[in-house]
Design a protein around this motif. Structure first.
Motif, PDB file in Angstrom:
ATOM      1  N   THR A   1      13.687  22.773  73.095  1.00 45.11           N
ATOM      2  CA  THR A   1      13.891  23.419  73.024  1.00 45.11           C
ATOM      3  C   THR A   1      14.794  23.325  71.151  1.00 45.11           C
ATOM      4  OG1 THR A   1      16.623  22.612  73.575  1.00 45.11           O
ATOM      5  CG2 THR A   1      15.126  24.398  75.571  1.00 45.11           C
ATOM      6  N   LEU A   2      14.964  23.816  70.284  1.00 44.74           N
ATOM      7  CA  LEU A   2      15.539  23.426  69.066  1.00 44.74           C
ATOM      8  C   LEU A   2      16.559  22.338  68.997  1.00 44.74           C
ATOM      9  CD1 LEU A   2      14.576  23.773  66.331  1.00 44.74           C
ATOM     10  CD2 LEU A   2      15.957  25.882  66.092  1.00 44.74           C
ATOM     11  N   GLU A   3      17.835  23.298  69.710  1.00 43.56           N
ATOM     12  CA  GLU A   3      19.250  22.633  70.271  1.00 43.56           C
ATOM     13  C   GLU A   3      18.819  21.082  70.856  1.00 43.56           C
ATOM     14  OE1 GLU A   3      22.636  22.760  72.049  1.00 43.56           O
ATOM     15  OE2 GLU A   3      21.596  23.820  72.301  1.00 43.56           O
ATOM     16  N   GLN A   4      17.750  20.806  71.588  1.00 43.74           N
ATOM     17  CA  GLN A   4      17.627  19.400  71.517  1.00 43.74           C
ATOM     18  C   GLN A   4      16.708  17.930  70.469  1.00 43.74           C
ATOM     19  OE1 GLN A   4      14.838  19.253  75.149  1.00 43.74           O
ATOM     20  NE2 GLN A   4      16.189  20.002  76.364  1.00 43.74           N
ATOM     21  N   ALA A   5      15.920  19.603  70.134  1.00 45.10           N
ATOM     22  CA  ALA A   5      15.500  18.878  68.972  1.00 45.10           C
ATOM     23  C   ALA A   5      16.353  19.340  67.699  1.00 45.10           C
ATOM     24  CB  ALA A   5      14.130  19.887  68.182  1.00 45.10           C
ATOM     25  N   GLU A   6      17.406  19.182  67.043  1.00 42.45           N
ATOM     26  CA  GLU A   6      18.385  19.165  66.953  1.00 42.45           C
ATOM     27  C   GLU A   6      19.215  17.878  66.510  1.00 42.45           C
ATOM     28  OE1 GLU A   6      19.116  23.020  65.489  1.00 42.45           O
ATOM     29  OE2 GLU A   6      18.075  23.153  64.117  1.00 42.45           O
ATOM     30  N   THR A   7      19.946  18.132  68.108  1.00 41.08           N
ATOM     31  CA  THR A   7      20.689  17.198  68.014  1.00 41.08           C
ATOM     32  C   THR A   7      20.101  15.881  68.834  1.00 41.08           C
ATOM     33  OG1 THR A   7      21.322  18.438  70.244  1.00 41.08           O
ATOM     34  CG2 THR A   7      22.138  19.574  68.056  1.00 41.08           C
ATOM     35  N   ALA A   8      19.633  15.394  70.221  1.00 40.74           N
ATOM     36  CA  ALA A   8      19.424  14.805  70.673  1.00 40.74           C
ATOM     37  C   ALA A   8      19.030  13.195  69.133  1.00 40.74           C
ATOM     38  CB  ALA A   8      17.699  15.199  71.862  1.00 40.74           C
ATOM     39  N   PRO A   9      19.661  12.317  70.161  1.00 44.87           N
ATOM     40  CA  PRO A   9      18.945  11.027  69.675  1.00 44.87           C
ATOM     41  C   PRO A   9      17.538  10.574  69.968  1.00 44.87           C
ATOM     42  CG  PRO A   9      20.525  10.717  71.304  1.00 44.87           C
ATOM     43  CD  PRO A   9      19.943  11.936  71.648  1.00 44.87           C
ATOM     44  N   LEU A  10      17.247  11.327  69.716  1.00 44.91           N
ATOM     45  CA  LEU A  10      15.373  11.519  69.798  1.00 44.91           C
ATOM     46  C   LEU A  10      14.594  10.248  69.032  1.00 44.91           C
ATOM     47  CD1 LEU A  10      13.866  14.667  70.838  1.00 44.91           C
ATOM     48  CD2 LEU A  10      14.932  13.608  72.892  1.00 44.91           C
ATOM     49  N   THR A  11      13.931   9.280  69.711  1.00 43.04           N
ATOM     50  CA  THR A  11      13.049   8.587  68.585  1.00 43.04           C
ATOM     51  C   THR A  11      11.595   9.109  68.411  1.00 43.04           C
ATOM     52  OG1 THR A  11      12.562   6.558  68.387  1.00 43.04           O
ATOM     53  CG2 THR A  11      12.953   6.937  70.176  1.00 43.04           C
TER      54      THR A  11
END
Length: 557
Positions: A327-337
């Motif tokens: 989701t866009l929310e995950q893309a904008e907030t999750a600390p993904l690398t």
């Protein structure tokens, strides 16, 4: 220090006999060539004809040396065609086309566990100098390659090309015919060297095999098929290459130890597939021994310096990344690398050391925000940096923090040319421009395109994306001329990839990045492109042109 080439060499590629009598000098770890060249114990035997069927290559140039590559493969699409024993291979480097002035020569052993590939790390060469090289095995002599060491000290100019995405089935590698004739210091290849897709009989050319590769032999055969292309061989033999991968060298959209379809590939099966793909990749690339696969890993991110002018930071955005968000929310907030923590620290340290005028990133997938839908609904491909926005913003803030000199991201993957300014926040009009991205088109992936339909789709979106400066979906490569004052990039496009011979090349556009002024401008655009854009505005309604069948797989609303 003089870093200009000495003894300019012809670009003529030829097969010549060994006749040099210069003193024999080996690179470290190689057997010194003296006298009768007695084979090491347990090696040798009669070699069939055609052992150099895959050509020669060089790579990863340093001021004092390069890697020389070949692979003994008389039957390249059948596992290579050699028995499972080692064979001695001799190499030599000269300053002239006739090999009258040999400056380095040595011997190594082509091992069966390395696919009978050779990676000779030559040292003791002059910086910024051109050389020719060749191999010999079993009385057979390889084609001659040309290479060039990196310059050192104060450097006035560097000229290179970058390319990516060469799908065998989508078209011929006609662009490489023209690239091989350019005057370059090196080529940067940014990913998708092979495609793992199943053979299709409705395309221009057909993949070998009966399905996707999974085993080491299958990946060797797929690489060998690509390496058999004469235009690709010519491009490799003309310059040193600096390579990195994207996804199709293993599996579409793979992430760390996660395949595209985890419901169909178990963790154990995919780890075995990854190991096989990594091994075959190393066997076919001009990489140093430090990149030899170790277990499940292959060290690919690295930095190459060209005097005080350019640092080329080669990144790996597959091996260490988090799984794509949904989701866009995950893309904008999750600390993904995208890179993993260790590679990110390495990258930031290199970007901020202040030792070169330009910081160029050899990168796989787009950094710039890339909406795929006009209007209020936004659609993004989360396999790109649009799916890793927290880290992207963090790195772009480093770009704009004053410690990074002239950052420019060089990108592959999209099968399109996409030129853009980079902002920490693409949705904020007041967010500063901190760098530029030059996304190059494909060598063949996507085949011959429909530029008007492509403009129909993206022209309306461009009105909502002011950071986009140029976009086009035709095939080719990019040539970059770098000086202390500016980076000028020329887009070279071929008129067809559906014919083996006769394709012409043209400069379709030029893009300028000035030192000390973040961002990019379009300096030149051919009239036909302007007409295509105008036609797109006249046509009614957008028509989505899917150049990359994989591109639609991860579009998320």
């Amino acid at each position: 220090m003089d870093v200009s080439p000495q003894r300019p060499l012809s670009r003529r590629l030829f097969v010549a006999g060994l006749g040099a009598t210069a003193a024999a000098v080996s690179a470290p770890g190689l057997v010194r060539v003296d006298g009768a060249h007695a084979a090491p114990p347990g090696t040798g035997g009669t070699l069939p004809d055609g052992v150099f069927s895959l050509g020669v290559a060089s790579g990863d140039p340093l001021p004092d040396g390069v890697v020389l590559w070949t692979r003994l493969a008389p039957d390249p699409l059948n596992g290579g065609g050699l028995p499972g024993r080692p064979y001695p291979v001799e190499w030599e480097v000269a300053e002239d086309d006739n090999f009258a002035s040999v400056v380095r020569r040595g011997r190594t052993v082509a091992l069966p566990q390395q696919g009978h590939s050779v990676h000779a790390e030559v040292e003791g060469l002059r910086p910024g100098a051109e050389y020719v090289y060749r191999f010999r095995a079993g009385g057979q002599i390889s084609p001659v390659g040309r290479t060039k060491t990196a310059p050192a000290g104060s450097v006035a100019a560097v000229r290179f090309a970058f390319a990516s995405c060469q799908n065998w089935q989508d078209g011929y590698f006609t662009a490489y015919h023209h690239l091989a004739g350019e005057d370059l210091d090196f080529v940067a290849f940014l990913g998708d060297y092979i495609y793992e897709s199943v053979p299709r009989t409705t395309t221009v050319r057909t993949h070998e095999g009966t399905g996707e590769p999974f085993s080491l032999v299958e990946y060797r055969n797929r690489h060998a098929q690509y390496r058999s292309d004469p235009n690709l061989q010519a491009a490799h033999a003309s310059f040193p290459w600096i390579v990195t991968w994207d996804d199709h060298e293993v599996d579409n959209n793979w992430v760390d130890e996660i395949p595209q379809d985890p419901d169909q590939q178990s963790p154990e099966a995919f780890r075995a597939r990854r190991q096989a793909a990594f091994q075959a990749y190393y066997e076919h690339m001009p990489l140093r021994s430090g990149s030899r696969p170790r277990g499940l890993d292959l060290q690919l991110y690295r930095r190459l310096r060209f005097g005080d002018l350019v640092d080329l930071h080669v990144v790996d955005t597959r091996q260490y990344r988090s799984d794509q968000p949904t989701t866009l929310e995950q893309a904008e907030t999750a600390p993904l690398t995208m890179t993993g923590d260790e590679q990110e620290r390495w990258l930031v340290d290199g970007l901020t050391d202040g030792e070169t005028r330009w910081n160029l990133l050899a990168n796989q997938v787009m950094w710039a925000q890339n909406d795929r839908t006009a209007g209020e609904v936004d659609t993004f491909d989360f396999d790109n940096w649009d799916g890793y926005r927290v880290q992207r913003r963090r790195l772009l803030e480093v770009f704009g923090g004053g410690a990074v000199d002239n950052p420019v991201v060089l990108t592959g993957d999209r099968h399109c040319t996409w030129v853009a300014d980079l902002h920490p926040d693409f949705d904020d009009p007041s967010s500063p421009v901190v760098g530029a991205e030059l996304t190059g088109t494909s060598i063949s992936s996507g085949g011959n395109s429909d530029p008007v339909a492509f403009q129909n789709t993206y022209r309306p979106i461009a009105e909502e994306s002011p950071h986009w400066k140029y976009f086009d979906n035709q095939r080719g490569y990019v040539v970059c001329d770098v000086t202390p004052e500016r980076l000028l990039s020329s887009l070279r496009l071929v008129d067809t990839v559906w014919q083996a011979d006769g394709a012409t090349v043209r400069t379709a556009a030029e893009f300028l990045v000035e030192a000390g002024r973040p961002g990019v401008t379009v300096e030149f655009e051919e009239p036909r492109a302007a007409e295509q854009r105008a036609q797109a505005r006249r046509d009614a309604g957008p028509v989505y042109d899917v150049d990359d069948v994989d591109e639609t797989a991860d579009l998320q609303r």
